[in-house]
Write an enzyme that holds these catalytic residues in place. Structure first.
Site, PDB file in Angstrom:
ATOM      1  N   GLY A  89       1.017  -0.992   0.118  1.00 22.66           N
ATOM      2  CA  GLY A  89      -0.101  -0.023  -0.003  1.00 22.66           C
ATOM      3  C   GLY A  89       0.747   1.330  -0.008  1.00 22.66           C
ATOM      4  CB  SER A  90       0.225   4.680   1.774  1.00 17.35           C
ATOM      5  OG  SER A  90      -1.252   4.887   0.298  1.00 17.35           O
ATOM      6  CB  ILE A  91       4.697   1.295   2.496  1.00 22.53           C
ATOM      7  CG1 ILE A  91       4.238   0.857   4.292  1.00 22.53           C
ATOM      8  CG2 ILE A  91       6.465   0.785   3.283  1.00 22.53           C
ATOM      9  CD1 ILE A  91       4.476   0.239   4.805  1.00 22.53           C
TER      10      ILE A  91
END
Length: 579
Positions: A89-91
Site C-alpha cells: 500500500g502507501s509505504i
C-alpha cells in the site's frame, strides 16, 4: 492507497488455523526480554483477530524479533512466514519520494519545478501552479482519485496505462490553492511516478529495481502484478463478524507509484539499514526527505514524536502506514536509537495501536496488552434485540470484563459508523452519545455525534455538538466546514419543482444516482451506497450535509431536465438522465 470499505463478493473462511511464529534472531540482554514481550503481544493480538501477518523489530540496528502468525493463504492453510510477500500500500510512497530525490541530486528535477515542466501534456492551468514539492507533501490541491465517487466500484478492477489514467483520473480541478492545505493524496504520487518515467525514460518499476532494490539487495521486493507467479505471496482478506472473506480484486496499475509494491519484513529491514548510509541517498537528500511540512508530513514519511519522553527528551518517529484491499502495513523508524518496527498484515486491519504497544516495550514504558473488540458482538445484539440491549451489554462487559475487551474511544466510534452505514441512524446516535459519555473530553466523539444528527436532520443538535468538538480541538477543520454549511441553512424549493428532477442518472457504466422524494424530504442514493438526504442551495443545486459534494440539475432549452452534474473532490462528473 485508500482501502475499499465493503467487498461485493467474497468467500467465507470457515476455519482459521493459528500459526504462532517463534521469535528468532534474538539480540542479547534486555532485547531478549523485549522479544518475549513482543511475541506475547502479537500472539494475543492474533488470538483476538487484530493481527495476521509478519513482524520484525530491531534495536540498535540489530534484529530483536522476527516472526509470523496466521495464514498467508487461508483456503490452502499456508502459514505466514518472515519471508512472506505482502502488498505494501502507501509505504510505496517513500520509495517514490526516494527516486525523486535521487533525480533532484542529479539535477534532473527541481523541487520547486512545476508539474508542467516534466509532464508538458498535463493541463496548463494547474500544471503551471503545482510544484514537485507540493506533490510530495500532499499540498498540491489536485483531487485524490481514490476519493472520487464510485471509483472503487467502477474503475479499480480495470487496467490503465499511466498517461491514460493521469488524463482521466488525476487531472481534476484544484480543491484548494497549492501549498495552502494538507490533504492526503494518491493522485500526487501517481503523478510523481509518471514524472519519474518521463525524466528517466524507464518504467517506474525498472527505475525502482535499478536505483533502490538491486543496490540494497532487496530481492523479495517489487511491483506487484496480478498475473505474475510470485512465490510466497500472501492473499488478502477482509475481517467480518463471521470470519474472513477474500478481499476485492484491485488491478495494480491503479495504485502505481502511490501503492503498488510488495515486500517482506526482512527486505524492509534492509531498507531501514540502507537509510543510515549514503548508498541510496546522500545526507543532504535525507535531510530534505525527513523535513516535515504541513501535518508533520515530509517526503513520503510522517515525522512525529512518541507519546512519551526519555530523559525529558522527545523520541522521534519516522513512519508511514499502508492500506490496500486486504492488506494493512506499517513501518516505524526511530533514527536516534536505530530502532525499527515493521508490521505487515493480510487481513486489512489498521495497526497503529499495535505499533504503539511495541514502541512502549522497546523503550521500557508501561503498556496495555491487546484486547478483544466488542464491535461485532454489540452490532449483532443491536441487530437482534435493539440498541437498548446493545448498550446494556456494553455496560455489563465494561463492568465485568474490562481486562478482556477494548473500551477505547475508537471502538464505539467504529460501531456507530457501522450502524450509520447500515442505515440505522437513531441507533448510531445512541452509540455516539454513549461514547461522549465515556470520553467527554475527546473532540472526535462530539464530531461523530454531530454527523449522526446531521443525517437525522437534527440541525440544532448537530450545531451544538460541532461547536463542542471545535471547542475541544480548534484545529478540527471538518467541524468548521460543517458549521458553515449548517448555519447557512437550506433554500426552500417547492416539492413540485423537485419532482421534475426525480429519476435515475448514469454517471458511469455501473454507477447510477437515483433521485427521489420521501414525503417532504429530498433524497438520493448512488449505486452500492446508503440513502442520503439532500438540501437545496438554489432551485437547481442541492447538497448532502455530511459529504462535501453538490448535485446540479441541468435543463435543456425547453426546460426539460436532461442530466445531473456531481461536483466532488474538485471534479465534475456528468450523468445523463436515463429514467
Amino acid at each position: 492507497m485508500t482501502k475499499l470499505l465493503l467487498p461485493r463478493k467474497a468467500v467465507l473462511c470457515a476455519l482459521i488455523i493459528v500459526a504462532l511464529g517463534q521469535p528468532i534472531a534474538l539480540a542479547q540482554n534486555g532485547a531478549k526480554d523485549h522479544a518475549a514481550k513482543i511475541q506475547e503481544v502479537l500472539a494475543l493480538a492474533h488470538k483476538y483477530r487484530l493481527f495476521n501477518g509478519a513482524a520484525l523489530v530491531a534495536e540498535n540496528g540489530k534484529v530483536t524479533y522476527k516472526g509470523a502468525l496466521g495464514m498467508a493463504d487461508m483456503e490452502w492453510g499456508i502459514p505466514n512466514a518472515p519471508d512472506t510477500k505482502f502488498r505494501l500500500g502507501s509505504i510505496t510512497k517513500q520509495f517514490t519520494a526516494t527516486l525523486i530525490l535521487q533525480l533532484v541530486a542529479q539535477g534532473k528535477i527541481k523541487l520547486d519545478g512545476k508539474l508542467s515542466d516534466y509532464l508538458p501534456d498535463y493541463r496548463k492551468d494547474i500544471g503551471d501552479k503545482v510544484t514537485i514539492h507540493q506533490l510530495l507533501t500532499h499540498t498540491s490541491g489536485i483531487p485524490s482519485y481514490t476519493s472520487l465517487p464510485g471509483f472503487f466500484d467502477n474503475v479499480s478492477r480495470n487496467p490503465y496505462k499511466v498517461t491514460e489514467f493521469v488524463k482521466k483520473y488525476a487531472s481534476g480541478d484544484l480543491e484548494f490553492e497549492p501549498g495552502s492545505t494538507f490533504r492526503y493524496n494518491n493522485s500526487g504520487y501517481f503523478l510523481l511516478g509518471a514524472i519519474i518515467e518521463k525524466v528517466t525514460g524507464k518504467s517506474y518499476e525498472q527505475a525502482l529495481k535499478e536505483n533502490i532494490f538491486d543496490p540494497i539487495g532487496m530481492k523479495n521486493t517489487g511491483y506487484d502484478h496480478h498475473g505474475t507467479i510470485l512465490p510466497k505471496r500472501a492473499e488478502g482478506y477482509v475481517k467480518t463478524a463471521e470470519g474472513y472473506e477474500n478481499a476485492p480484486y484491485l488491478d495494480m496499475s491503479i495504485p502505481y507509484a502511490a501503492g503498488s509494491l510488495y515486500s517482506t519484513v526482512e527486505d524492509l529491514y534492509l531498507w531501514d539499514q540502507a537509510l543510515y548510509t549514503d548508498k541510496i541517498l546522500s545526507a543532504q537528500s535525507k535531510e530534505l526527505m525527513y523535513k516535515p511540512f504541513l501535518n508533520e508530513y515530509a517526503y513520503g514519511w510522517a515525522i512525529t514524536n512518541a507519546s512519551f519522553k526519555i530523559n525529558d527528551q522527545p523520541v522521534q518517529i519516522i513512519s508511514h502506514d499502508g492500506g490496500i484491499n486486504g492488506f494493512s502495513t506499517t513501518i516505524a523508524r526511530f533514527p536516534k536509537e536505530k530502532n525499527l518496527i515493521v508490521l505487515l498484515d493480510n487481513t486489512g486491519q489498521g495497526m497503529n495501536r499495535l505499533s504503539e504497544t511495541i514502541t512502549r516495550i522497546l523503550y521500557n514504558q508501561p503498556y496495555e496488552p491487546p484486547k478483544m473488540s466488542f464491535v461485532a458482538t454489540l452490532e449483532s445484539t443491536i441487530k437482534e434485540k435493539g440498541v437498548e440491549a446493545g448498550i446494556a451489554q456494553y455496560r455489563d462487559l465494561k463492568a465485568k470484563q474490562a481486562a478482556t475487551y477494548d473500551f477505547s474511544e475508537p471502538e464505539l466510534n467504529q460501531l456507530g459508523y457501522r450502524l450509520m452505514q447500515a442505515g440505522k441512524l437513531k441507533e448510531a446516535v445512541e452509540i455516539f452519545k454513549l461514547n461522549v459519555e465515556a470520553y467527554p473530553q475527546a473532540s472526535n466523539t462530539y464530531d461523530s455525534l454531530a454527523e449522526a444528527y446531521m443525517n437525522l436532520n437534527e440541525r440544532e443538535l448537530a450545531v451544538t455538538n460541532y461547536k463542542k468538538s471545535l471547542e475541544l480541538n480548534p484545529k478540527n477543520t471538518n467541524a468548521v466546514d460543517m458549521l458553515k454549511r449548517l448555519e447557512t441553512g437550506p433554500v426552500t424549493v417547492d416539492a413540485k419543482v423537485f419532482d421534475t428532477y426525480v429519476g435515475e442518472y448514469q454517471l458511469a457504466p455501473n454507477f447510477v444516482m437515483r433521485v427521489f422524494r420521501e414525503g417532504d424530504k429530498f433524497m438520493t442514493q448512488a449505486t452500492g451506497q446508503p440513502v442520503v438526504e439532500i438540501f437545496a442551495e438554489s432551485e437547481t443545486t442541492f447538497y448532502p450535509r455530511v459529504i462535501p459534494a453538490k448535485l446540479i440539475f441541468v435543463k435543456d432549452s425547453e426546460g426539460k431536465v436532461t442530466s445531473l452534474k456531481l461536483v466532488q473532490g474538485g471534479r465534475e462528473t456528468v450523468g445523463k438522465k436515463i429514467k
